[in-house]
Each structure stands twice: as structure tokens, then as C-alpha cells.
Scaffold this motif. Sequence first.
Motif, PDB file in Angstrom:
ATOM      1  N   GLU A 203      17.371 150.074  48.096  1.00  0.00           N
ATOM      2  CA  GLU A 203      17.311 148.806  48.831  1.00  0.00           C
ATOM      3  C   GLU A 203      17.283 149.043  50.337  1.00  0.00           C
ATOM      4  OE1 GLU A 203      17.066 144.781  49.640  1.00  0.00           O
ATOM      5  OE2 GLU A 203      16.774 145.816  47.740  1.00  0.00           O
ATOM      6  N   THR A 204      18.093 149.969  50.810  1.00  0.00           N
ATOM      7  CA  THR A 204      18.134 150.272  52.241  1.00  0.00           C
ATOM      8  C   THR A 204      16.806 150.863  52.696  1.00  0.00           C
ATOM      9  OG1 THR A 204      20.507 150.648  52.079  1.00  0.00           O
ATOM     10  CG2 THR A 204      19.400 151.522  54.021  1.00  0.00           C
ATOM     11  N   LYS A 205      16.250 151.768  51.902  1.00  0.00           N
ATOM     12  CA  LYS A 205      14.950 152.358  52.261  1.00  0.00           C
ATOM     13  C   LYS A 205      13.860 151.292  52.305  1.00  0.00           C
ATOM     14  CE  LYS A 205      15.936 156.062  49.500  1.00  0.00           C
ATOM     15  NZ  LYS A 205      15.613 157.161  48.606  1.00  0.00           N
ATOM     16  N   LYS A 206      13.917 150.343  51.368  1.00  0.00           N
ATOM     17  CA  LYS A 206      12.938 149.256  51.356  1.00  0.00           C
ATOM     18  C   LYS A 206      13.052 148.414  52.630  1.00  0.00           C
ATOM     19  CE  LYS A 206      13.586 145.482  49.024  1.00  0.00           C
ATOM     20  NZ  LYS A 206      13.801 144.500  47.956  1.00  0.00           N
ATOM     21  N   ARG A 207      14.268 148.114  53.049  1.00  0.00           N
ATOM     22  CA  ARG A 207      14.472 147.315  54.251  1.00  0.00           C
ATOM     23  C   ARG A 207      13.990 148.058  55.504  1.00  0.00           C
ATOM     24  NH1 ARG A 207      18.238 143.010  53.970  1.00  0.00           N
ATOM     25  NH2 ARG A 207      18.791 142.585  51.828  1.00  0.00           N
ATOM     26  N   ILE A 208      14.230 149.359  55.548  1.00  0.00           N
ATOM     27  CA  ILE A 208      13.763 150.163  56.678  1.00  0.00           C
ATOM     28  C   ILE A 208      12.231 150.151  56.741  1.00  0.00           C
ATOM     29  CG2 ILE A 208      13.597 152.508  57.602  1.00  0.00           C
ATOM     30  CD1 ILE A 208      16.459 152.963  56.480  1.00  0.00           C
ATOM     31  N   LEU A 209      11.599 150.333  55.603  1.00  0.00           N
ATOM     32  CA  LEU A 209      10.130 150.326  55.575  1.00  0.00           C
ATOM     33  C   LEU A 209       9.562 148.964  55.971  1.00  0.00           C
ATOM     34  CD1 LEU A 209       9.433 152.423  52.365  1.00  0.00           C
ATOM     35  CD2 LEU A 209       8.920 153.058  54.720  1.00  0.00           C
TER      36      LEU A 209
ATOM     37  N   TYR B 155      15.214 165.870  57.868  1.00  0.00           N
ATOM     38  CA  TYR B 155      15.064 164.419  57.974  1.00  0.00           C
ATOM     39  C   TYR B 155      14.849 163.783  56.599  1.00  0.00           C
ATOM     40  CZ  TYR B 155      14.410 164.623  63.083  1.00  0.00           C
ATOM     41  OH  TYR B 155      14.571 164.799  64.429  1.00  0.00           O
ATOM     42  N   VAL B 156      13.895 164.310  55.858  1.00  0.00           N
ATOM     43  CA  VAL B 156      13.536 163.724  54.565  1.00  0.00           C
ATOM     44  C   VAL B 156      14.711 163.800  53.602  1.00  0.00           C
ATOM     45  CG1 VAL B 156      12.045 163.961  52.550  1.00  0.00           C
ATOM     46  CG2 VAL B 156      11.070 164.148  54.838  1.00  0.00           C
ATOM     47  N   ASN B 157      15.293 164.964  53.447  1.00  0.00           N
ATOM     48  CA  ASN B 157      16.386 165.128  52.485  1.00  0.00           C
ATOM     49  C   ASN B 157      17.624 164.346  52.895  1.00  0.00           C
ATOM     50  OD1 ASN B 157      14.722 166.837  51.054  1.00  0.00           O
ATOM     51  ND2 ASN B 157      15.680 168.704  51.777  1.00  0.00           N
ATOM     52  N   SER B 158      17.956 164.362  54.181  1.00  0.00           N
ATOM     53  CA  SER B 158      19.144 163.641  54.643  1.00  0.00           C
ATOM     54  C   SER B 158      19.011 162.151  54.386  1.00  0.00           C
ATOM     55  CB  SER B 158      19.388 163.893  56.133  1.00  0.00           C
ATOM     56  OG  SER B 158      19.681 165.246  56.367  1.00  0.00           O
ATOM     57  N   ARG B 159      17.876 161.591  54.729  1.00  0.00           N
ATOM     58  CA  ARG B 159      17.686 160.151  54.527  1.00  0.00           C
ATOM     59  C   ARG B 159      17.549 159.800  53.054  1.00  0.00           C
ATOM     60  NH1 ARG B 159      13.820 158.568  59.651  1.00  0.00           N
ATOM     61  NH2 ARG B 159      15.503 158.677  61.185  1.00  0.00           N
ATOM     62  N   THR B 160      16.937 160.669  52.276  1.00  0.00           N
ATOM     63  CA  THR B 160      16.821 160.429  50.841  1.00  0.00           C
ATOM     64  C   THR B 160      18.197 160.416  50.194  1.00  0.00           C
ATOM     65  OG1 THR B 160      14.632 161.436  50.767  1.00  0.00           O
ATOM     66  CG2 THR B 160      15.834 161.300  48.684  1.00  0.00           C
ATOM     67  N   GLU B 161      19.053 161.335  50.584  1.00  0.00           N
ATOM     68  CA  GLU B 161      20.396 161.416  50.012  1.00  0.00           C
ATOM     69  C   GLU B 161      21.317 160.326  50.562  1.00  0.00           C
ATOM     70  OE1 GLU B 161      21.644 165.413  50.904  1.00  0.00           O
ATOM     71  OE2 GLU B 161      19.920 166.276  49.834  1.00  0.00           O
ATOM     72  N   MET B 162      21.082 159.890  51.795  1.00  0.00           N
ATOM     73  CA  MET B 162      21.983 158.953  52.475  1.00  0.00           C
ATOM     74  C   MET B 162      21.732 157.498  52.085  1.00  0.00           C
ATOM     75  SD  MET B 162      22.622 158.570  56.628  1.00  0.00           S
ATOM     76  CE  MET B 162      21.306 159.712  56.880  1.00  0.00           C
ATOM     77  N   PHE B 163      20.464 157.089  51.962  1.00  0.00           N
ATOM     78  CA  PHE B 163      20.132 155.686  51.768  1.00  0.00           C
ATOM     79  C   PHE B 163      19.742 155.403  50.323  1.00  0.00           C
ATOM     80  CE2 PHE B 163      18.627 156.165  56.329  1.00  0.00           C
ATOM     81  CZ  PHE B 163      19.788 155.654  56.868  1.00  0.00           C
ATOM     82  N   ASP B 164      20.206 154.245  49.814  1.00  0.00           N
ATOM     83  CA  ASP B 164      19.782 153.832  48.481  1.00  0.00           C
ATOM     84  C   ASP B 164      18.405 153.167  48.560  1.00  0.00           C
ATOM     85  OD1 ASP B 164      20.294 151.342  49.587  1.00  0.00           O
ATOM     86  OD2 ASP B 164      21.908 150.830  48.208  1.00  0.00           O
TER      87      ASP B 164
ATOM     88  N   GLU C 142      17.631 145.974  61.228  1.00  0.00           N
ATOM     89  CA  GLU C 142      18.132 147.018  60.333  1.00  0.00           C
ATOM     90  C   GLU C 142      17.338 148.313  60.510  1.00  0.00           C
ATOM     91  OE1 GLU C 142      19.412 145.941  56.167  1.00  0.00           O
ATOM     92  OE2 GLU C 142      18.445 144.063  56.791  1.00  0.00           O
ATOM     93  N   ALA C 143      16.028 148.211  60.522  1.00  0.00           N
ATOM     94  CA  ALA C 143      15.197 149.405  60.677  1.00  0.00           C
ATOM     95  C   ALA C 143      15.483 150.092  61.998  1.00  0.00           C
ATOM     96  CB  ALA C 143      13.717 149.039  60.577  1.00  0.00           C
ATOM     97  N   SER C 144      15.617 149.301  63.044  1.00  0.00           N
ATOM     98  CA  SER C 144      15.876 149.857  64.366  1.00  0.00           C
ATOM     99  C   SER C 144      17.248 150.534  64.424  1.00  0.00           C
ATOM    100  CB  SER C 144      15.790 148.730  65.401  1.00  0.00           C
ATOM    101  OG  SER C 144      16.108 149.210  66.671  1.00  0.00           O
ATOM    102  N   ASN C 145      18.255 149.882  63.889  1.00  0.00           N
ATOM    103  CA  ASN C 145      19.610 150.442  63.928  1.00  0.00           C
ATOM    104  C   ASN C 145      19.775 151.667  63.035  1.00  0.00           C
ATOM    105  OD1 ASN C 145      20.653 148.602  65.792  1.00  0.00           O
ATOM    106  ND2 ASN C 145      21.094 147.119  64.199  1.00  0.00           N
ATOM    107  N   LEU C 146      19.107 151.690  61.905  1.00  0.00           N
ATOM    108  CA  LEU C 146      19.260 152.815  60.973  1.00  0.00           C
ATOM    109  C   LEU C 146      18.381 154.009  61.336  1.00  0.00           C
ATOM    110  CD1 LEU C 146      19.548 150.856  57.618  1.00  0.00           C
ATOM    111  CD2 LEU C 146      21.373 152.028  58.871  1.00  0.00           C
ATOM    112  N   ALA C 147      17.476 153.839  62.288  1.00  0.00           N
ATOM    113  CA  ALA C 147      16.590 154.935  62.686  1.00  0.00           C
ATOM    114  C   ALA C 147      17.373 156.114  63.255  1.00  0.00           C
ATOM    115  CB  ALA C 147      15.567 154.445  63.701  1.00  0.00           C
ATOM    116  N   ARG C 148      18.528 155.856  63.826  1.00  0.00           N
ATOM    117  CA  ARG C 148      19.323 156.932  64.431  1.00  0.00           C
ATOM    118  C   ARG C 148      19.945 157.869  63.386  1.00  0.00           C
ATOM    119  NH1 ARG C 148      23.225 153.431  67.479  1.00  0.00           N
ATOM    120  NH2 ARG C 148      22.117 151.756  66.501  1.00  0.00           N
ATOM    121  N   TYR C 149      20.059 157.404  62.146  1.00  0.00           N
ATOM    122  CA  TYR C 149      20.687 158.211  61.100  1.00  0.00           C
ATOM    123  C   TYR C 149      19.662 159.196  60.534  1.00  0.00           C
ATOM    124  CZ  TYR C 149      24.482 154.978  61.571  1.00  0.00           C
ATOM    125  OH  TYR C 149      25.519 154.249  62.084  1.00  0.00           O
ATOM    126  N   ASP C 150      19.538 160.311  61.214  1.00  0.00           N
ATOM    127  CA  ASP C 150      18.525 161.305  60.859  1.00  0.00           C
ATOM    128  C   ASP C 150      19.119 162.587  60.293  1.00  0.00           C
ATOM    129  OD1 ASP C 150      19.703 162.305  63.120  1.00  0.00           O
ATOM    130  OD2 ASP C 150      17.885 162.314  64.328  1.00  0.00           O
TER     131      ASP C 150
END
Length: 102
Positions: free
Chosen positions: A53-59, A42-51, A16-24
Amino acid sequence: MEYALPAYHAITLVEEASNLARYDGVLFGHRSENARDLESLYVNSRTEMFDDETKKRILLGTFLLSEGYIDMYYKKAVIIRQKLKDGSPEEYARIFEREVRE
């Protein structure tokens, strides 16, 4: 079999982290309109895009790929996955039969 679920979780988080890294917000994914520079894009786009749970999985997936932890968790999970794939149907039948009786 007792390690199948932990291995599944480790591999899933890394993928999941690897696949979602492209969404910048530059080439893929939501592009924030509140960006002043590349870093805030980068920060604002990912903050607005991911909930959350998704951010937790990426981390967590990124953590599992970090130096020192990749050998401890991810590589072991890949070995377990391969051993599960290499198992014979008879072996699986025996394992699941034992699990049902217990």
C-alpha cells in the motif's frame, strides 16, 4: 465541495511521496543487508521497508508530480484547497445544511 475529496487525495499522495522519498536506507530508514551496490541498497531497502500500500501511494504521488500531470491534477487540487480555506463559516454551514437535507 464536490471536489474536496479528490483534491484531498491528490495532495495527500503527493505529500506522502515527497516525505517518504528521504527513506532510502542510506541516511534514513531501514538499511538492507542484502545490498551489493548503491542501486541494490535503494531497491532492497525500500522493498523491505515499505508494504504494498505504501509503495502504491509513493508511485501515485510521484506520478501526480510528473511533467504533464502536475498541472492537470496537483495544481488544481491546491487551488481547490485554497478556495476551501478561503470560504466563510456561513458558506460552510449552508453547504452542510443542504447536504444533510438531501
